[in-house]
Design a protein around this motif. Structure first.
Motif, PDB file in Angstrom:
ATOM      1  N   ASP A  94     118.247  61.053  80.294  1.00 26.22           N
ATOM      2  CA  ASP A  94     118.145  61.641  81.631  1.00 26.22           C
ATOM      3  C   ASP A  94     116.774  62.249  81.912  1.00 26.22           C
ATOM      4  O   ASP A  94     116.543  62.775  82.993  1.00 26.22           O
ATOM      5  N   TYR A  95     115.839  62.156  80.930  1.00 22.93           N
ATOM      6  CA  TYR A  95     114.499  62.677  81.216  1.00 22.93           C
ATOM      7  C   TYR A  95     113.868  61.934  82.395  1.00 22.93           C
ATOM      8  O   TYR A  95     112.981  62.463  83.076  1.00 22.93           O
ATOM      9  N   LYS A  96     114.331  60.708  82.658  1.00 29.08           N
ATOM     10  CA  LYS A  96     113.767  59.918  83.754  1.00 29.08           C
ATOM     11  C   LYS A  96     114.138  60.484  85.126  1.00 29.08           C
ATOM     12  O   LYS A  96     113.447  60.250  86.109  1.00 29.08           O
ATOM     13  N   THR A  97     115.264  61.200  85.178  1.00 26.81           N
ATOM     14  CA  THR A  97     115.744  61.716  86.467  1.00 26.81           C
ATOM     15  C   THR A  97     115.815  63.234  86.505  1.00 26.81           C
ATOM     16  O   THR A  97     116.069  63.808  87.566  1.00 26.81           O
ATOM     17  N   ASN A  98     115.617  63.891  85.369  1.00 28.11           N
ATOM     18  CA  ASN A  98     115.721  65.348  85.293  1.00 28.11           C
ATOM     19  C   ASN A  98     114.334  65.943  85.087  1.00 28.11           C
ATOM     20  O   ASN A  98     113.766  65.852  83.993  1.00 28.11           O
ATOM     21  N   PRO A  99     113.765  66.576  86.124  1.00 26.74           N
ATOM     22  CA  PRO A  99     112.401  67.119  86.001  1.00 26.74           C
ATOM     23  C   PRO A  99     112.266  68.155  84.895  1.00 26.74           C
ATOM     24  O   PRO A  99     111.214  68.250  84.262  1.00 26.74           O
ATOM     25  N   GLN A 100     113.329  68.940  84.639  1.00 26.55           N
ATOM     26  CA  GLN A 100     113.257  69.951  83.583  1.00 26.55           C
ATOM     27  C   GLN A 100     113.088  69.302  82.221  1.00 26.55           C
ATOM     28  O   GLN A 100     112.265  69.736  81.404  1.00 26.55           O
ATOM     29  N   VAL A 101     113.868  68.249  81.957  1.00 24.63           N
ATOM     30  CA  VAL A 101     113.772  67.556  80.678  1.00 24.63           C
ATOM     31  C   VAL A 101     112.414  66.866  80.554  1.00 24.63           C
ATOM     32  O   VAL A 101     111.774  66.906  79.496  1.00 24.63           O
ATOM     33  N   CYS A 102     111.976  66.246  81.631  1.00 22.63           N
ATOM     34  CA  CYS A 102     110.678  65.571  81.624  1.00 22.63           C
ATOM     35  C   CYS A 102     109.556  66.567  81.351  1.00 22.63           C
ATOM     36  O   CYS A 102     108.642  66.297  80.562  1.00 22.63           O
ATOM     37  N   GLY A 103     109.634  67.739  81.988  1.00 17.89           N
ATOM     38  CA  GLY A 103     108.623  68.774  81.767  1.00 17.89           C
ATOM     39  C   GLY A 103     108.631  69.284  80.336  1.00 17.89           C
ATOM     40  O   GLY A 103     107.571  69.524  79.744  1.00 17.89           O
ATOM     41  N   ALA A 104     109.828  69.456  79.775  1.00 23.23           N
ATOM     42  CA  ALA A 104     109.935  69.920  78.392  1.00 23.23           C
ATOM     43  C   ALA A 104     109.317  68.911  77.428  1.00 23.23           C
ATOM     44  O   ALA A 104     108.612  69.282  76.482  1.00 23.23           O
ATOM     45  N   LEU A 105     109.579  67.626  77.669  1.00 17.08           N
ATOM     46  CA  LEU A 105     108.994  66.571  76.835  1.00 17.08           C
ATOM     47  C   LEU A 105     107.471  66.609  76.897  1.00 17.08           C
ATOM     48  O   LEU A 105     106.787  66.509  75.869  1.00 17.08           O
TER      49      LEU A 105
END
Length: 210
Positions: free
Chosen positions: A178-189
């Motif tokens: 879900d990092y592709k659709t979740n900005p929080q996860v993408c930012g954490a990565l």
């Protein structure tokens, strides 16, 4: 479904076997046992995920550390809590405790952590780390996407992560898809990748299927 069956089903869904419970440093707790750990916990059956040092000694043996564990609830609220629409988080830990890196006990860690020629995967979740190590992929677990730091505790990088020699090591970040659709996860990565890069690691991204 009884508690052992709930635990077995959860572990099986992660590719793990309840027969290996003790080797994986996991415990099955009743709701009553859960509430004795903290009144803030819901009285629900849970898996207790015990965190160990890389040599499998208790984390409490480390200077300045206390025992650390997380719970994975195995059921949803019943009775009044259900009527009130109370939604239980899937994972909880003791209030005010800072996260710790999860070194799966089914992996031999000491030599690997010291040798930067050994690639390392970092994933979100202890059970995924256990399953990956079981399959032969050395994988460090994080309790959450930002659990490599604890800003409330003033930690921009966990001390337990300094047990790894990062310089010139290939590191693969493998969070949920879900990092592709979740900005929080993408930012954490992105921030984790930057922190690893600053420590000299060669960072790559692995994408899991949805």
């Amino acid at each position: 479904m009884d508690i052992q069956a709930l635990a077995a089903a959860k572990l099986a869904s992660s590719g793990l076997d309840i027969e290996h419970l003790s080797q994986l440093a996991l415990e099955v707790l009743t709701g009553q046992q859960v509430q004795t750990l903290s009144p803030k916990f819901l009285a629900l059956p849970a898996l207790r995920i015990n965190y160990l040092a890389p040599d499998r000694s208790p984390i409490s043996d480390w200077p300045g550390c206390e025992p650390y564990f997380r719970l994975r609830y195995l059921d949803t609220p019943q009775g009044f809590d259900a009527i009130a629409g109370k939604k239980a988080p899937r994972y909880v830990q003791l209030p005010s405790t800072a996260p710790v890196a999860y070194f799966a006990p089914n992996q031999e860690w000491p030599d690997l952590l010291a040798d930067p020629d050994c690639p390392l995967i970092i994933t979100e979740g202890e059970l995924k780390a256990l399953a990956a190590c079981q399959a032969g992929f050395p994988t460090l677990g994080l309790g959450g996407v930002y659990s490599w730091r604890s800003l409330p505790k003033g930690l921009t990088w966990l001390p337990s992560l300094d047990l790894v020699t990062w310089q010139r090591r290939n590191v693969y970040l493998c969070f949920d898809s879900d990092y592709k659709t979740n900005p929080q996860v993408c930012g954490a990565l992105a921030r984790l990748a930057e922190s690893l890069h600053d420590r000299g690691a060669f960072v790559q991204l692995l994408t899991l299927p949805p």
